[in-house]
Every structure is written in structure tokens, then in C-alpha cells.
Write a protein that holds these residues in place. Structure first.
Motif, PDB file in Angstrom:
ATOM      1  N   THR A  15       0.817  -1.229   0.000  1.00  0.00           N
ATOM      2  CA  THR A  15       0.000   0.000   0.000  1.00  0.00           C
ATOM      3  C   THR A  15       0.848   1.275   0.000  1.00  0.00           C
ATOM      4  OG1 THR A  15      -0.155  -0.182   2.397  1.00  0.00           O
ATOM      5  CG2 THR A  15      -2.017  -1.023   1.115  1.00  0.00           C
ATOM      6  N   ARG A  16       2.143   1.170   0.367  1.00  0.00           N
ATOM      7  CA  ARG A  16       2.990   2.374   0.339  1.00  0.00           C
ATOM      8  C   ARG A  16       3.355   2.768  -1.088  1.00  0.00           C
ATOM      9  NH1 ARG A  16       8.160   1.595   3.637  1.00  0.00           N
ATOM     10  NH2 ARG A  16       8.048  -0.494   2.773  1.00  0.00           N
ATOM     11  N   PHE A  17       3.036   1.899  -2.043  1.00  0.00           N
ATOM     12  CA  PHE A  17       3.493   2.132  -3.414  1.00  0.00           C
ATOM     13  C   PHE A  17       2.323   2.109  -4.401  1.00  0.00           C
ATOM     14  CE2 PHE A  17       8.027   1.664  -5.156  1.00  0.00           C
ATOM     15  CZ  PHE A  17       7.759   2.495  -6.244  1.00  0.00           C
ATOM     16  N   LEU A  18       1.120   2.403  -3.892  1.00  0.00           N
ATOM     17  CA  LEU A  18      -0.031   2.503  -4.800  1.00  0.00           C
ATOM     18  C   LEU A  18       0.035   3.811  -5.588  1.00  0.00           C
ATOM     19  CD1 LEU A  18      -2.821   1.199  -2.404  1.00  0.00           C
ATOM     20  CD2 LEU A  18      -2.167   0.165  -4.598  1.00  0.00           C
ATOM     21  N   PRO A  19      -0.473   3.915  -6.789  1.00  0.00           N
ATOM     22  CA  PRO A  19      -1.228   2.876  -7.487  1.00  0.00           C
ATOM     23  C   PRO A  19      -0.373   1.869  -8.267  1.00  0.00           C
ATOM     24  CG  PRO A  19      -1.276   4.906  -8.758  1.00  0.00           C
ATOM     25  CD  PRO A  19      -0.520   5.216  -7.497  1.00  0.00           C
ATOM     26  N   ALA A  20       0.991   2.043  -8.250  1.00  0.00           N
ATOM     27  CA  ALA A  20       1.821   1.116  -9.045  1.00  0.00           C
ATOM     28  C   ALA A  20       1.563  -0.340  -8.664  1.00  0.00           C
ATOM     29  CB  ALA A  20       3.306   1.448  -8.854  1.00  0.00           C
ATOM     30  N   THR A  21       1.314  -0.581  -7.360  1.00  0.00           N
ATOM     31  CA  THR A  21       1.190  -1.958  -6.874  1.00  0.00           C
ATOM     32  C   THR A  21      -0.244  -2.474  -6.915  1.00  0.00           C
ATOM     33  OG1 THR A  21       1.191  -0.962  -4.685  1.00  0.00           O
ATOM     34  CG2 THR A  21       3.252  -1.945  -5.435  1.00  0.00           C
ATOM     35  N   LYS A  22      -1.140  -1.725  -7.566  1.00  0.00           N
ATOM     36  CA  LYS A  22      -2.522  -2.225  -7.672  1.00  0.00           C
ATOM     37  C   LYS A  22      -2.543  -3.504  -8.507  1.00  0.00           C
ATOM     38  CE  LYS A  22      -7.223  -0.780  -8.775  1.00  0.00           C
ATOM     39  NZ  LYS A  22      -7.586  -1.359 -10.058  1.00  0.00           N
ATOM     40  N   ALA A  23      -1.773  -3.512  -9.610  1.00  0.00           N
ATOM     41  CA  ALA A  23      -1.774  -4.683 -10.490  1.00  0.00           C
ATOM     42  C   ALA A  23      -0.429  -5.410 -10.521  1.00  0.00           C
ATOM     43  CB  ALA A  23      -2.155  -4.262 -11.905  1.00  0.00           C
ATOM     44  N   THR A 255      12.891  -0.607  -0.743  1.00  0.00           N
ATOM     45  CA  THR A 255      12.285  -0.485  -2.078  1.00  0.00           C
ATOM     46  C   THR A 255      10.759  -0.544  -2.029  1.00  0.00           C
ATOM     47  OG1 THR A 255      12.523  -2.860  -2.419  1.00  0.00           O
ATOM     48  CG2 THR A 255      14.283  -1.446  -3.248  1.00  0.00           C
ATOM     49  N   GLY A 256      10.187  -0.588  -0.822  1.00  0.00           N
ATOM     50  CA  GLY A 256       8.721  -0.651  -0.695  1.00  0.00           C
ATOM     51  C   GLY A 256       8.061   0.710  -0.756  1.00  0.00           C
ATOM     52  N   ASN A 257       8.858   1.781  -0.855  1.00  0.00           N
ATOM     53  CA  ASN A 257       8.260   3.110  -1.049  1.00  0.00           C
ATOM     54  C   ASN A 257       8.960   3.777  -2.238  1.00  0.00           C
ATOM     55  OD1 ASN A 257      10.242   5.379  -0.149  1.00  0.00           O
ATOM     56  ND2 ASN A 257      10.499   3.760   1.371  1.00  0.00           N
ATOM     57  N   PRO A 258       8.279   4.739  -2.884  1.00  0.00           N
ATOM     58  CA  PRO A 258       8.802   5.257  -4.154  1.00  0.00           C
ATOM     59  C   PRO A 258      10.208   5.857  -4.066  1.00  0.00           C
ATOM     60  CG  PRO A 258       6.493   5.850  -3.902  1.00  0.00           C
ATOM     61  CD  PRO A 258       6.910   5.215  -2.604  1.00  0.00           C
ATOM     62  N   VAL A 259      10.526   6.610  -3.017  1.00  0.00           N
ATOM     63  CA  VAL A 259      11.837   7.266  -2.970  1.00  0.00           C
ATOM     64  C   VAL A 259      12.955   6.242  -2.725  1.00  0.00           C
ATOM     65  CG1 VAL A 259      13.254   8.962  -1.740  1.00  0.00           C
ATOM     66  CG2 VAL A 259      10.871   9.491  -2.288  1.00  0.00           C
ATOM     67  N   GLY A 260      12.721   5.298  -1.821  1.00  0.00           N
ATOM     68  CA  GLY A 260      13.718   4.251  -1.568  1.00  0.00           C
ATOM     69  C   GLY A 260      13.949   3.415  -2.814  1.00  0.00           C
ATOM     70  N   TRP A 261      12.861   3.104  -3.505  1.00  0.00           N
ATOM     71  CA  TRP A 261      12.956   2.328  -4.748  1.00  0.00           C
ATOM     72  C   TRP A 261      13.811   3.073  -5.775  1.00  0.00           C
ATOM     73  CZ3 TRP A 261      10.924   4.080  -9.414  1.00  0.00           C
ATOM     74  CH2 TRP A 261      10.998   3.177 -10.475  1.00  0.00           C
ATOM     75  N   LEU A 262      13.515   4.399  -5.927  1.00  0.00           N
ATOM     76  CA  LEU A 262      14.253   5.178  -6.925  1.00  0.00           C
ATOM     77  C   LEU A 262      15.747   5.251  -6.565  1.00  0.00           C
ATOM     78  CD1 LEU A 262      14.001   6.798  -9.523  1.00  0.00           C
ATOM     79  CD2 LEU A 262      13.637   8.841  -8.136  1.00  0.00           C
ATOM     80  N   SER A 263      16.053   5.409  -5.271  1.00  0.00           N
ATOM     81  CA  SER A 263      17.462   5.442  -4.848  1.00  0.00           C
ATOM     82  C   SER A 263      18.165   4.139  -5.232  1.00  0.00           C
ATOM     83  CB  SER A 263      17.572   5.607  -3.330  1.00  0.00           C
ATOM     84  OG  SER A 263      16.851   6.714  -2.906  1.00  0.00           O
TER      85      SER A 263
END
Ligand code: G1P
Length: 290
Positions: A15-23, A255-263
Motif C-alpha cells: 500500500t505504500r506504493f499505490l497505485p503502481a502496486t494495484k496490479a 524499495t517498498g516506497n517510491p523514494v527508496g525504490w528510486l534510490s
């Protein structure tokens, strides 16, 4: 004794990465050109693991699909001469045994690990939280060695500023950290208030556990956040037997949130043998443009 199995809890809804993680499950979001889950598996295999147990939710069938044979893709790659990529596709799920357990009603990390009991059996096993990328197998391999040497469970540790401890499990250390970064642990607490935290040493998402933990998990009552907390099962182990932490100053990406993932993506891209030079130039261009 050897640590051969790794459990990867992957039933969370992201849920920290919605809407990308909806599908798309967060575990399959790409870190440059590789799904995060593949990097977690590579880390485990690099530490000597040969059996991966993924605790999945039936709402995320694309995780199973990632490990399925893909003859159409492989045939096409071979026909167009992309032999190396064809071999990479073939190796997914072949070089390591992958099994699935299901957690259809997410009740916390302790519950998720408990769902893997039958597939793990009566052996020590690793747990890798797939939101956290470590960049190498070194920490996990060292933790496996400590578990084998002591016969007790081991957690990965990191030192953080005091005001950050409340988001984590925090340990009560015994004595000093030795030259290999190993320290005894007498107790731990999940998500304490800063004032109540026993130290500034947090549990990161890597564990090597002896199988008696499954009995402690079966007895768990709801803890912090009303969830069945793995930390509470580990307290039971630490109270009665050897229990250690291994401290490393690892580059750890959430990587479960957008900024950590991008880093994580940027870091990996800059080091990439094929893309690194181009990515650096492109980032410099973006940062220097008005
Ligand atoms: C979990 C564990 C916690 C640990 C953390 C590491 O918490 O319960 O003890 O410190 O992972 O990331 P979560 O992040 O699921 O809230």
C-alpha cells in the motif's frame, strides 16, 4: 549443519506504493531491469541457500508466473541470436528450488513466517524481507556462519539515529560488539517509543532462525499494531538460549516506497557495466538543467 532454506514473506499488499502496486506486486517492480524479488533470491543463493520458500497471497499470481517456463520468449530470443538473455530466462527458478506457501489473511510478519513451517521443516532457515535490498550476500553469509557456530538464532543489525528506532525492532545487547560485528542479544522490542528503546541497534530485514521459533510463533498473541510480530517470537528464543546479532553498515534500500525504490534503481544503474556511463551523463544533464 547448513542453512539451506530461505523464506521470503511476499503476501503484503504494497500500500505504500499505490497505485503502481494495484496490479503489479511490489516484489516484481524492476530495479533497473531486474525484479526486486530476483535480487533478493540472488542474495540468498550467494549465501549458500538452495531452496526458496515464497509466502505469497493468492491475489498476487504474477509472482508464480515469474518462475514459470517461458518457451515462447526463449525461442524468440534464440531465433534473434540473443543467447545470453535466453540463458538468463532459462535460469530463473532453475538454479534454485522455489516453493510457495500462502498467507491469505495477513496477520503480521510472525504469522507470515509461520505459514512456511511445513516447507522449511526441522532445520535452521533464513528470512529475507523483500522490501530491503542489501546489495551483497556478505551479511547473510556471515549470519549463517554465526547460527551454525552457536546453534542459536541470528538477526541482522544496523545502528540508526535514536529518533528513528520507533519504526523497527530494537535489541537489548549483551556486552560489546566483537571484531566481526557479532554481539549477544538478551531481549528485543518491536517499535518502541524512543524513550523506551533499549539501544540504537535495529533489526534489519535479515534473520537466520532455528526451527524452534515455529513453536513460539504458534503461541503468539497480537503485539505492536495488533499484529503477530516475529520480534515477539524471537524474544522467547533470546530468553532461553544463545541469540546473536551481526552488525553491518550496509547500503540498505527500502524499495517498498517510491523514494527508496528510486534510490536503489539509481545506485544500481550508476554501477551497471552496460548502462552506468550513460545513466551518469543523463543524471548530470537533468541536474544541471535550469
Ligand atoms: C519488520 C519487523 C521489524 C524490523 C523491520 C525491518 O517491520 O517487524 O522488527 O525492524 O521489519 O525493516 P515492518 O517494516 O514490517 O513494520
Amino acid at each position: 549443519m547448513q542453512v539451506r532454506t530461505a523464506v521470503i514473506p511476499a503476501a503484503g499488499l504494497g500500500t505504500r506504493f499505490l497505485p503502481a502496486t494495484k496490479a503489479v506486486p511490489k516484489e516484481l517492480l524492476p530495479i533497473l531491469d531486474v525484479p526486486a524479488l530476483q535480487l533478493i533470491i540472488d542474495e540468498a543463493v550467494g549465501a549458500g541457500i538452495d531452496h526458496i520458500v515464497i509466502v505469497n497471497s493468492r491475489t498476487k499470481p504474477s509472482i508464480e508466473a515469474y518462475f514459470a517456463d517461458a518457451p515462447e520468449i526463449i525461442d524468440k530470443l534464440v531465433a534473434s541470436g540473443r543467447i545470453e538473455m535466453a540463458e538468463q530466462m532459462r535460469s530463473i527458478g532453475r538454479d534454485v528450488r522455489v516453493s510457495f506457501a500462502y498467507q491469505d489473511n495477513p496477520r503480521g510478519l510472525g504469522h507470515a513466517v509461520g505459514c512456511a513451517r511445513d516447507l522449511v521443516g526441522d532445520e535452521p532457515f533464513a528470512v529475507l524481507l523483500p522490501d530491503e535490498l542489501m546489495g551483497s550476500s556478505e551479511l547473510l553469509a556471515a549470519m549463517c556462519d554465526v547460527c551454525v557456530a552457536t546453534g542459536g538464532s541470528v538477526v541482522g543489525l544496523k545502528r540508526v539515529p535514536r529518533d528513528e528506532v520507533s519504526a523497527y525492532g530494537v535489541i537489548t545487547p549483551i556486552g560489546e560488539i566483537d571484531a566481526d560485528g557479532v554481539i549477544g542479544i538478551s531481549d528485543m522490542v518491536e517499535k518502541p517509543a524512543v524513550a523506551d528503546a533499549p539501544s540504537d541497534l535495529i533489526i534489519i530485514g535479515r534473520y537466520v532462525l532455528t526451527p524452534d521459533v515455529f513453536d513460539a510463533i504458534a503461541d503468539l498473541k497480537p503485539g505492536a499494531g495488533g499484529e503477530l510480530q516475529l520480534t515477539d517470537a524471537l524474544r522467547v528464543q533470546a530468553a532461553v538460549g544463545p541469540f546473536h546479532g551481526v552488525l553491518r553498515d550496509v547500503a540498505r534500500f527500502d524499495t517498498g516506497n517510491p523514494v527508496g525504490w528510486l534510490s536503489a534503481v539509481v545506485e544500481l544503474a550508476l554501477d551497471h557495466p552496460q548502462y552506468g556511463v550513460g545513466v551518469r551523463a543523463e543524471l548530470e544533464r537533468i541536474l544541471s538543467s535550469p
